[in-house]
Design a protein around this motif. Sequence first.
Motif, short mmCIF file in Angstrom:
data_model
loop_
_atom_site.label_atom_id
_atom_site.label_comp_id
_atom_site.label_asym_id
_atom_site.label_seq_id
_atom_site.Cartn_x
_atom_site.Cartn_y
_atom_site.Cartn_z
N LEU A 187 -1.72 -11.06 8.45
CA LEU A 187 -0.91 -9.88 8.97
C LEU A 187 0.03 -9.18 7.85
N GLU A 188 1.03 -10.20 7.35
CA GLU A 188 1.94 -9.50 6.32
C GLU A 188 1.19 -8.98 5.21
N HIS A 189 0.11 -9.97 4.81
CA HIS A 189 -0.45 -9.47 3.52
C HIS A 189 -1.44 -8.02 3.78
N SER A 190 -1.92 -8.01 4.81
CA SER A 190 -2.75 -6.67 5.28
C SER A 190 -1.87 -5.58 5.35
N ALA A 191 -0.66 -5.74 5.95
CA ALA A 191 0.18 -4.51 5.99
C ALA A 191 0.83 -4.12 4.53
N LYS A 192 1.09 -4.90 4.06
CA LYS A 192 1.88 -4.98 2.66
C LYS A 192 0.73 -4.18 1.73
N ARG A 193 -0.32 -4.68 1.52
CA ARG A 193 -1.44 -4.32 0.61
C ARG A 193 -1.99 -2.72 1.01
N SER A 194 -1.81 -2.45 2.19
CA SER A 194 -2.55 -1.27 3.09
C SER A 194 -1.39 -0.11 2.66
N THR A 195 -0.04 -0.50 2.62
CA THR A 195 0.97 0.43 2.59
C THR A 195 1.18 0.64 0.88
N ALA A 196 1.04 -0.30 0.11
CA ALA A 196 1.16 -0.16 -1.46
C ALA A 196 -0.21 0.64 -1.70
N GLY A 197 -1.27 0.40 -1.22
CA GLY A 197 -2.34 1.17 -1.66
C GLY A 197 -2.30 2.63 -1.13
N ALA A 198 -1.71 2.78 0.00
CA ALA A 198 -1.60 4.28 0.35
C ALA A 198 -0.68 4.89 -0.56
N PHE A 199 0.45 4.48 -0.95
CA PHE A 199 1.44 5.00 -1.84
C PHE A 199 0.83 5.25 -3.19
N LYS A 200 -0.18 4.19 -3.72
CA LYS A 200 -0.66 4.43 -5.01
C LYS A 200 -1.70 5.51 -5.13
N LEU A 201 -2.26 5.66 -3.92
CA LEU A 201 -3.40 6.63 -3.95
C LEU A 201 -2.70 7.98 -3.85
N TYR A 202 -1.62 8.11 -2.95
CA TYR A 202 -0.80 9.46 -2.88
C TYR A 202 -0.25 9.90 -4.30
N SER A 203 0.22 8.76 -4.84
CA SER A 203 0.84 9.03 -6.37
C SER A 203 -0.35 9.72 -7.24
N GLN A 204 -1.50 9.15 -7.13
CA GLN A 204 -2.74 9.75 -7.93
C GLN A 204 -3.12 11.10 -7.60
N PHE A 205 -3.11 11.23 -6.30
CA PHE A 205 -3.41 12.42 -5.85
C PHE A 205 -2.44 13.71 -6.23
N LEU A 206 -1.09 13.35 -6.14
CA LEU A 206 -0.04 14.11 -6.88
C LEU A 206 -0.24 14.57 -7.95
N GLN A 207 -0.84 13.74 -8.99
CA GLN A 207 -0.97 14.12 -10.32
C GLN A 207 -1.93 15.22 -10.52
N LEU A 208 -2.83 15.39 -9.48
CA LEU A 208 -3.80 16.46 -9.76
C LEU A 208 -3.20 18.09 -9.32
N ASP A 209 -3.77 18.77 -10.10
CA ASP A 209 -3.51 20.23 -9.75
C ASP A 209 -4.75 20.91 -9.39
N GLY A 210 -4.09 22.36 -8.85
CA GLY A 210 -5.04 23.05 -8.43
C GLY A 210 -5.23 23.50 -6.81
N LYS A 211 -5.84 24.25 -6.47
CA LYS A 211 -6.01 24.63 -5.04
C LYS A 211 -6.61 23.58 -4.28
N ASN A 212 -7.75 23.18 -4.67
CA ASN A 212 -8.58 22.14 -4.09
C ASN A 212 -8.73 20.81 -5.22
#
Length: 533
Positions: free
Chosen positions: A344-369
């Motif tokens: 349970l702890e591992h799933s929660a932590k890796r899911s949270t870390a993955g969500a934050f890392k993906l958001y970081s990659q998303f923010l690095q992109l520019d443009g309307k879409n």
Amino acid sequence: MSFPNRDNPYNFDAFIGWRNNVDYYADDPFLQKLVRHFAGDDWPNVDTAARKLSRQASFRWRDLADRAARPENSPYLLQYDGHNHRIDRIVRPLETVLMEEEVFAEALFSRKTSPWERLVKMFLIYQNGEACIACPLTCTEGLVAILEAFADTDETKQILAHCREGIDGDFAIGAQYLSEIQGGSDVPANLLEAVQEGTTWRLYGTKFFCSATHADYALVTAKPRGSQSIATFVVPAWLPGNKAREIRNGHTIDRLKWKMGTTELTTGEMTFRGAVAYPIGPLDRGMAHVVGIVLTYSRLTVGLSAAASMTRAAREALRYAEFRSAFGRPIHQFPMVAGQLADLEHSAKRSTAGAFKLYSQFLQLDGKNKLSINPEERPPVQQQRFNARELVMLQKITASRDAVDQLRLAMSIFGGHGVMEDFSSLPRLYRDGVVNELWEGPRNVLLDQIHRDLHRAKPWYEPAEFVHNLLAGADTALVTDLAAEVEKIATLPSLTEENPAMRTACREWDNLCHRLFHAYQDLALAEVNQVEF
């Protein structure tokens, strides 16, 4: 001779006392470490804002969400007033109304709120489940994003200001009505018609799954008369001056759905009979902008909210296992339970870390879409957009399924109390999770889309290279094996030909996508664990 007390004195006060005093942010060192790592220079501001909001989310909003979820507080539709006027009023409990006003007053989509502050605040809010908050938040976020890209009239600019900055302290709520009865994911099959009457666009037809039916504005897909293209429109629920009079803008709410989860949030069937609508973006690009902008934010939210619910479930299951004793010892000392708690702890932590890392990659992109591939851009930029596009879908299918599995496991730690809704919030979070698996693209639809994307991109982006780029820094043997498997299935032109071999390939693809994103999440978690805090 002494006899046991037949009036059993056993109680749960120690556990409940702990649970009632948990601060979602201040008492979570891992989350603080995660925020510090990803927020970068903005960390001091984000940390301060998170601590302030957490005191609301962890206590007041938590309790309001629990009370609003009681069956006697279920929302309902009042179609007529006492004078036979059609009003279609969504009646919700006071707890929901208060919480919504307070959450939206945070101005999460204001220009003054940084992206990381918004993300962390939403993560904390989502630990309370849907609660008629999560869907309106992400729908408003998507509406703001598409309006920021295309608002070019006085009306649409005013709607954007109302959603983003508020008007006289009133922050508008957004919704999105895409699905029709013939198929939710088959948006090109939409029949809702947009007709230009003079200088005004009006909508005619029906939508079948309309969540957040109490919203002020909705993004609606429709086909302009005489066209087979999908266009996007923003539709006010009420025209100026009519909200207080409860005169809806050319549409009716025909009935509310009876659904398994997210029950505090109304989902309705609607008929449009000439609703005034404002086009957003080119009339022949609506589908691209819905998928690339609006659904992207919704799917990111599914991943974030899944991680939030797992975080709460793991935390409460661990403490309950430390509190509860059986056969002479706390149950967390039993190897079977200890292993489940670790999972349970591992799933929660890796899911949270993955969500934050993906958001970081998303923010690095520019443009309307941000996820639209432009052939004229440099190959590395095209690949970055492609990576983010596929990761958004991979996270949606993986995190949403993991949340259901892990919430069910967490409830089992509580034994019979795990399914008692007046004992724990976990059953409610579980039911919400089941809905999130289907919302914004069922698993089968997204699995097929990911495969089509990889197959079409082969001439300029080999699937094996995609995997290696996604998992740069991970175990070499693991990456090599996953790349070979993805390369093999991506060579198939499609996954739609019906035969036994294709069924096998589809099963392998389903499992492979799950393992691929788990590897990405584990890489993100390892990255965070290396940071000193």
